[in-house]
Design a protein around this motif. Structure first.
Motif, PDB file in Angstrom:
ATOM      1  N   GLU A 169      25.648  39.084 -15.294  1.00 22.66           N
ATOM      2  CA  GLU A 169      26.316  38.706 -14.280  1.00 22.66           C
ATOM      3  C   GLU A 169      27.752  39.043 -14.577  1.00 22.66           C
ATOM      4  O   GLU A 169      28.183  38.835 -15.727  1.00 22.66           O
ATOM      5  CB  GLU A 169      26.335  37.040 -13.676  1.00 22.66           C
ATOM      6  CG  GLU A 169      26.858  36.292 -14.742  1.00 22.66           C
ATOM      7  CD  GLU A 169      26.909  34.682 -14.659  1.00 22.66           C
ATOM      8  OE1 GLU A 169      27.283  34.506 -13.423  1.00 22.66           O
ATOM      9  OE2 GLU A 169      26.836  33.914 -15.387  1.00 22.66           O
ATOM     10  N   VAL A 170      28.800  39.191 -13.679  1.00 24.09           N
ATOM     11  CA  VAL A 170      30.150  39.326 -13.855  1.00 24.09           C
ATOM     12  C   VAL A 170      30.713  37.796 -13.419  1.00 24.09           C
ATOM     13  O   VAL A 170      30.468  37.415 -12.144  1.00 24.09           O
ATOM     14  CB  VAL A 170      30.890  40.334 -12.767  1.00 24.09           C
ATOM     15  CG1 VAL A 170      32.478  40.180 -12.938  1.00 24.09           C
ATOM     16  CG2 VAL A 170      30.203  41.707 -13.461  1.00 24.09           C
ATOM     17  N   PRO A 171      31.174  37.079 -14.452  1.00 24.99           N
ATOM     18  CA  PRO A 171      31.550  35.621 -13.940  1.00 24.99           C
ATOM     19  C   PRO A 171      32.932  35.746 -13.021  1.00 24.99           C
ATOM     20  O   PRO A 171      33.615  36.663 -12.874  1.00 24.99           O
ATOM     21  CB  PRO A 171      32.129  34.951 -15.412  1.00 24.99           C
ATOM     22  CG  PRO A 171      32.376  36.269 -16.195  1.00 24.99           C
ATOM     23  CD  PRO A 171      31.586  37.350 -15.686  1.00 24.99           C
ATOM     24  N   ALA A 172      33.067  34.727 -12.412  1.00 26.63           N
ATOM     25  CA  ALA A 172      34.336  34.266 -11.725  1.00 26.63           C
ATOM     26  C   ALA A 172      35.703  34.517 -12.547  1.00 26.63           C
ATOM     27  O   ALA A 172      35.333  34.336 -13.831  1.00 26.63           O
ATOM     28  CB  ALA A 172      34.236  32.938 -10.997  1.00 26.63           C
ATOM     29  N   LEU A 173      36.426  35.180 -11.684  1.00 27.61           N
ATOM     30  CA  LEU A 173      37.818  35.506 -12.700  1.00 27.61           C
ATOM     31  C   LEU A 173      38.294  34.331 -13.290  1.00 27.61           C
ATOM     32  O   LEU A 173      38.772  34.518 -14.500  1.00 27.61           O
ATOM     33  CB  LEU A 173      38.634  36.413 -11.616  1.00 27.61           C
ATOM     34  CG  LEU A 173      40.213  36.712 -12.295  1.00 27.61           C
ATOM     35  CD1 LEU A 173      39.745  37.697 -13.347  1.00 27.61           C
ATOM     36  CD2 LEU A 173      40.843  37.195 -11.368  1.00 27.61           C
ATOM     37  N   ASP A 174      38.508  33.055 -12.769  1.00 28.82           N
ATOM     38  CA  ASP A 174      39.017  32.116 -13.270  1.00 28.82           C
ATOM     39  C   ASP A 174      38.190  31.537 -14.563  1.00 28.82           C
ATOM     40  O   ASP A 174      38.933  31.235 -15.808  1.00 28.82           O
ATOM     41  CB  ASP A 174      39.158  30.781 -12.394  1.00 28.82           C
ATOM     42  CG  ASP A 174      37.919  30.357 -11.867  1.00 28.82           C
ATOM     43  OD1 ASP A 174      36.926  31.083 -11.723  1.00 28.82           O
ATOM     44  OD2 ASP A 174      37.817  28.961 -11.426  1.00 28.82           O
ATOM     45  N   GLU A 175      37.023  31.559 -14.717  1.00 31.57           N
ATOM     46  CA  GLU A 175      36.022  31.420 -15.950  1.00 31.57           C
ATOM     47  C   GLU A 175      36.422  32.492 -17.147  1.00 31.57           C
ATOM     48  O   GLU A 175      36.291  31.995 -18.144  1.00 31.57           O
ATOM     49  CB  GLU A 175      34.525  31.616 -15.504  1.00 31.57           C
ATOM     50  CG  GLU A 175      34.058  30.372 -14.617  1.00 31.57           C
ATOM     51  CD  GLU A 175      32.562  30.480 -14.483  1.00 31.57           C
ATOM     52  OE1 GLU A 175      31.851  29.759 -14.840  1.00 31.57           O
ATOM     53  OE2 GLU A 175      32.287  31.824 -14.042  1.00 31.57           O
ATOM     54  N   ALA A 176      36.563  33.697 -16.513  1.00 37.00           N
ATOM     55  CA  ALA A 176      36.761  34.738 -17.474  1.00 37.00           C
ATOM     56  C   ALA A 176      37.971  34.603 -18.227  1.00 37.00           C
ATOM     57  O   ALA A 176      37.932  34.587 -19.345  1.00 37.00           O
ATOM     58  CB  ALA A 176      36.567  36.141 -16.844  1.00 37.00           C
ATOM     59  N   LEU A 177      38.964  34.353 -17.112  1.00 35.83           N
ATOM     60  CA  LEU A 177      40.111  34.076 -17.921  1.00 35.83           C
ATOM     61  C   LEU A 177      40.378  32.903 -18.852  1.00 35.83           C
ATOM     62  O   LEU A 177      40.991  33.169 -19.824  1.00 35.83           O
ATOM     63  CB  LEU A 177      41.502  33.871 -16.865  1.00 35.83           C
ATOM     64  CG  LEU A 177      41.816  35.201 -15.740  1.00 35.83           C
ATOM     65  CD1 LEU A 177      42.484  34.615 -14.796  1.00 35.83           C
ATOM     66  CD2 LEU A 177      42.309  36.131 -16.695  1.00 35.83           C
ATOM     67  N   ALA A 178      39.879  32.028 -18.505  1.00 35.54           N
ATOM     68  CA  ALA A 178      39.682  30.764 -19.453  1.00 35.54           C
ATOM     69  C   ALA A 178      38.969  31.119 -20.778  1.00 35.54           C
ATOM     70  O   ALA A 178      39.667  30.719 -21.795  1.00 35.54           O
ATOM     71  CB  ALA A 178      38.976  29.502 -18.702  1.00 35.54           C
ATOM     72  N   LEU A 179      37.913  31.868 -20.555  1.00 34.02           N
ATOM     73  CA  LEU A 179      37.269  32.331 -21.804  1.00 34.02           C
ATOM     74  C   LEU A 179      38.013  33.261 -22.708  1.00 34.02           C
ATOM     75  O   LEU A 179      38.363  32.944 -23.936  1.00 34.02           O
ATOM     76  CB  LEU A 179      35.815  32.921 -21.502  1.00 34.02           C
ATOM     77  CG  LEU A 179      35.231  33.174 -22.744  1.00 34.02           C
ATOM     78  CD1 LEU A 179      34.813  32.146 -23.720  1.00 34.02           C
ATOM     79  CD2 LEU A 179      33.706  33.840 -22.342  1.00 34.02           C
ATOM     80  N   TYR A 180      38.678  34.215 -22.302  1.00 32.90           N
ATOM     81  CA  TYR A 180      39.607  35.014 -22.643  1.00 32.90           C
ATOM     82  C   TYR A 180      40.668  34.325 -23.713  1.00 32.90           C
ATOM     83  O   TYR A 180      41.288  34.560 -24.602  1.00 32.90           O
ATOM     84  CB  TYR A 180      39.898  36.205 -21.852  1.00 32.90           C
ATOM     85  CG  TYR A 180      38.669  37.461 -21.915  1.00 32.90           C
ATOM     86  CD1 TYR A 180      39.006  38.576 -22.377  1.00 32.90           C
ATOM     87  CD2 TYR A 180      37.858  37.334 -20.886  1.00 32.90           C
ATOM     88  CE1 TYR A 180      38.240  39.557 -22.548  1.00 32.90           C
ATOM     89  CE2 TYR A 180      36.738  38.192 -20.847  1.00 32.90           C
ATOM     90  CZ  TYR A 180      37.105  39.439 -21.610  1.00 32.90           C
ATOM     91  OH  TYR A 180      36.011  40.314 -21.290  1.00 32.90           O
TER      92      TYR A 180
END
Length: 142
Positions: free
Chosen positions: A13-24
């Protein structure tokens, strides 16, 4: 974010952008988060993105880019610092590469942090300069 692999869910899956930003951000990859739209395009343009979640919370992500025929390039492997050391990174790499088992070139470029070499060697990777026959790796970063 403690606890062994129990309850861990891996999925393409491609996660939601806000989730991805938080992880990165959590792993200190600020070069990816300075331009959120670019990160979103990168994730959506990947050949495969696999996430690791526990109780719905995004703990890790791996993505592959390439043509899927002769080259599959492991671009990112991230595990939230609070969940590292639980085998999540290994599971992400195995899962993200699963459709590319027959692809001859499975490659990655990573920084020289301590532990990186041992992690990737345990997954069957060899540094280019250690390969027999010898290989060279080149990069041009902007």
């Amino acid at each position: 974010m403690s606890g062994a692999g129990g309850g861990l869910e891996l999925r393409a899956e491609v996660p939601a952008l806000d989730e991805a930003l938080a992880l990165y951000d959590a792993v200190g990859w600020g070069a990816y988060t300075r331009e959120p739209e670019t990160l979103e395009r990168a994730l959506r343009g990947s050949g495969r993105v696999v996430t690791a979640r526990r109780d719905g919370q995004l703990l890790g992500l791996a993505r592959v880019v390439g043509d899927g025929a002769v080259i599959a390039y492991l671009q990112d492997v991230l595990v939230h610092p609070g969940a590292q050391g639980q085998g999540i990174g290994r599971r992400l790499v195995e899962e993200v590469f699963a459709p590319y088992e027959a692809v001859r070139q499975q490659v990655l470029l990573t920084d020289a942090e301590p532990g990186q070499r041992a992690f990737y060697e345990a997954l069957g990777f060899v540094e280019a300069h250690d390969h027999d026959p010898g290989l060279r790796a080149f990069v041009r970063l902007h």
